[in-house]
Design a protein around this motif. Structure first.
Motif, short mmCIF file in Angstrom:
data_model
loop_
_atom_site.label_atom_id
_atom_site.label_comp_id
_atom_site.label_asym_id
_atom_site.label_seq_id
_atom_site.Cartn_x
_atom_site.Cartn_y
_atom_site.Cartn_z
N UNK A 24 2.93 10.67 -3.84
CA UNK A 24 3.32 9.54 -2.78
C UNK A 24 3.66 9.83 -1.31
N UNK A 25 3.44 8.80 -0.43
CA UNK A 25 4.00 8.85 0.93
C UNK A 25 4.42 7.23 1.33
N UNK A 26 5.45 7.56 2.15
CA UNK A 26 6.32 6.30 2.47
C UNK A 26 5.50 5.50 3.33
N UNK A 27 5.31 4.29 3.45
CA UNK A 27 4.57 3.29 4.41
C UNK A 27 5.53 2.62 5.32
N UNK B 298 3.00 4.33 -0.98
CA UNK B 298 1.73 4.70 -1.46
C UNK B 298 1.75 5.87 -2.55
N UNK B 299 1.06 5.67 -3.61
CA UNK B 299 1.22 6.41 -4.60
C UNK B 299 0.08 6.59 -5.42
N UNK B 300 -0.22 8.10 -5.96
CA UNK B 300 -1.34 8.29 -7.04
C UNK B 300 -0.87 7.82 -8.28
N UNK B 301 -1.60 6.97 -8.98
CA UNK B 301 -1.13 6.51 -10.24
C UNK B 301 -0.98 7.60 -11.30
N UNK C 199 -4.66 6.05 1.64
CA UNK C 199 -4.04 4.87 2.03
C UNK C 199 -4.07 4.25 3.57
N UNK C 200 -4.52 3.34 3.74
CA UNK C 200 -4.67 2.69 5.18
C UNK C 200 -4.31 1.20 5.20
#
Length: 620
Positions: free
Chosen positions: A426-429, A531-534, A548-549
């Protein structure tokens, strides 16, 4: 009488003499009698797309009755019961692995659940159902998982024809990550081959005609492919062998063609345009490996009524538009993929029935040769093939143009490509949205194909200082996903939102390629989320890759034209002089075509033609 291999070698020599170069001539089938059992691509129905792991005997018989009445005369004849027919209490939208009601015999072989398949009572297995199908002129198939049942290992059940037990032949290494019913069978151990032999001896006694073996292609389990081939050959029955799912490693193309009748080229394929568009590249890659009795399998036809109790999605008619359905059938036909219909046959409308019983189109699938991509000019494509009986040419033209998206560089924020190797997956948005009136959340394929790109916007919120509004409480204006439907507070598959082992209560589940549009309430200055990969992606084979954008102005470029001309120089087909072009979908004929043929093709649509007459290039 010459052997099959000798005939193949002589045919190859003739082709070379006639100038059919190696880039045009497909490979001869390996010298093995089993290739003659499915000399043309198998055509049938499979229960997976509409009933998942819960299909019942009554539903199988209803689909078989429909096929016998409406489709058999067009060549459709296989009826395949898909996964977990041996579990009496399985569930839709996720397998029951908590307390499965196994049905297994004394030799560690799964048998049908009698509450779902009543005719199997009294130890009859699938024989009564197979007899029912055979009486209608149809063929019977089942799905199985590679390996030996975990429950057979735990109970140390004996192996028929061996002194070994199931506990002597297994390894936990290579167990499927997505379903834990089976362990790997270790080739060479006493009892290993005997176990597979006993399976297919049982299946032969039932009257089986087709077996789809799952968890075999990706990663490719070569030893078990070989054990299954030997077991089928020993069974005394002609059982067509299909491997699943894909993509089968193309480096193993010769091996799989020497052991199986069909093998998957993709993962599970659903009614997603993004997945369908990817097939152009996949089919082009695999076309040189088509041969009689050994077919690259582009997967099932998700047409008609789907998702009644399926693993993925809800009860629906296919999400493919009619143009996309023509593309699907045209590409599968000229690629010579096996045709396995996934929808509930009794629910077919007249359009669907007409689509799958067009005999001129099916003839391309059944008897064409030299199937290949002729050209690809961006998203305008042409494929061609020969009719060896008449010398005619087949031509398929496709318009795969999409409304293109602006590059990531124009986004207000973009993530790195996220995969299961990304720390935390995941990555923070955190995005400045000051003054924005619209918010666009976009998920794109990370570069390896969009299959299994399940993605989650976790705990999304709009902020203005300490004032917070969860985005999950704001209705979206529009939402699209490359597969399935965008879901609120659950993943796109309907499961809980899980990323890197952590479950989230709030979020948005989607699938690349996806776009979700919101009208923003006034005054908010930041959008924040994770934003994460399920988990569904992280657990599937090699896992998904996504980016993710976030946009605050439209990410879309102008829409391309609804239809465009796709010009084909007839000399590329080896034709000079006037010829006759017949549209195989409409039946319309155009005589005296010379030089160039340039039909208009609708966006996401296809045209399929037979071209007769003219002179082969270079002849007078």
């Amino acid at each position: 009488m010459p052997t099959f291999s000798l005939v193949a070698r002589r045919l190859a020599a003739v082709l070379l003499v006639l100038g059919a170069g190696p880039t045009l001539a497909q490979k001869s089938a390996p010298a093995s009698d089993f290739h003659q059992w499915a000399a043309t691509p198998p055509m049938g129905w499979n229960s997976w797309d509409c009933y998942g792991p819960t299909v019942t005997e009554a539903e199988v018989r209803a689909n078989a009755d429909y096929m016998a009445k409406n489709m058999k005369s067009s060549g459709w004849d296989y009826v395949v019961v898909d996964i977990r027919w041996y579990v009496g209490n399985d569930t839709a939208h996720g397998y029951n692995e908590k307390d499965p009601a196994w049905n297994i015999d004394e030799y560690g072989r799964f048998v049908p659940a009698v509450n779902r398949f009543p005719s199997a009572a009294g130890g009859k297995g699938f024989k009564p159902l197979a007899d029912y199908l055979h009486a209608k002129g149809l063929k019977f198939g089942i799905h199985i998982m590679r390996g030996v049942p975990v429950v057979a290992v735990q109970r140390r059940l004996p192996i028929l024809g061996s002194k070994a037990t199931a506990a002597d032949i297994y390894s936990k290494e290579g167990q499927a990550a997505w379903l834990h019913d089976m362990y790997t069978v270790v080739d060479g151990r006493p009892g290993a081959q005997e176990y597979y032999d006993s399976l297919f001896k049982l299946y032969a006694s039932w009257g089986l005609d087709f077996v789809k073996v799952d968890d075999l292609s990706e990663p490719y389990h070569k030893p078990e492919v070989e054990m299954i081939r030997r077991a089928i050959d020993k069974s005394g029955r002609r059982i067509v062998f299909s491997t699943s799912p894909g993509e089968t490693p193309i480096a193993e193309s010769q091996h799989v063609a020497a052991h199986a009748n069909m093998w998957r080229t993709v993962g599970d394929f659903w009614d997603s345009w993004g997945q369908l568009k990817e097939h152009f590249e996949v089919c082009n890659r695999w076309a040189p490996h088509i041969s009689s009795g050994a077919f690259p399998d582009a997967d099932m036809l998700p047409l008609g009524r789907l998702g009644i109790r399926a693993e993925r999605g809800d009860d629906r008619m296919t999400r493919f538009t009619r143009d996309e359905q023509y593309t699907l059938m045209s590409l599968w036909s000229i690629f010579r993929s096996p045709l396995m219909f996934g929808g509930d046959l009794p629910s077919n409308d007249p359009f669907t029935l007409g689509l799958i019983t067009n005999k001129d189109v099916l003839a391309v699938n059944r008897r064409s040769t030299h199937n290949r991509q002729l050209f690809r000019h961006n998203d305008l494509l042409a494929w061609t093939a020969d009719d060896p009986a008449t010398g005619d040419k087949f031509l398929a033209v496709f318009n795969a143009q999409d409304q293109e998206m602006n590059p990531a560089s124009e986004a207000a924020w973009s993530s790195a490509v996220i995969s299961r190797r990304t720390p935390g997956q995941a990555q923070a948005v955190d995005v400045d949205i000051t003054g924005a009136r619209t918010l666009y959340l976009n998920v794109r394929d990370g570069g390896d194909g969009s299959a299994w790109d399940h993605a989650d916007w976790l705990t999304p919120m709009l902020r203005n200082g300490d004032q917070i509004v969860p985005l999950t409480t704001v209705p979206w204006q529009a939402a699209t996903a490359g597969w399935g439907n965008v879901a609120l507070n659950k993943s796109v598959s309907g499961a809980p939102l899980v990323v890197a082992g952590k479950t989230y209560a709030q979020g948005i589940g989607t699938h690349a390629n996806s776009l979700i549009t919101y009208s923003l309430p006034a005054g908010y200055t930041r959008f924040q989320a994770t934003a994460g990969l399920d988990n569904a992606s992280a657990m599937q084979n090699t896992g998904g890759t996504v980016q993710f954008l976030v946009y605050t102005s439209s990410p879309m470029r102008p829409m391309p034209a609804d239809s465009v001309r796709v010009p084909v120089a007839l000399a590329q087909l080896g034709i000079t002089g006037p010829c006759t072009v017949r549209d195989l979908w409409t039946g319309q004929t155009q005589p005296n075509v010379a030089g160039e043929f340039a039909p208009y093709v609708r966006r996401h649509g296809a045209r399929l033609y037979r071209i007769s007459g003219g002179r082969p290039a270079g002849r007078k």
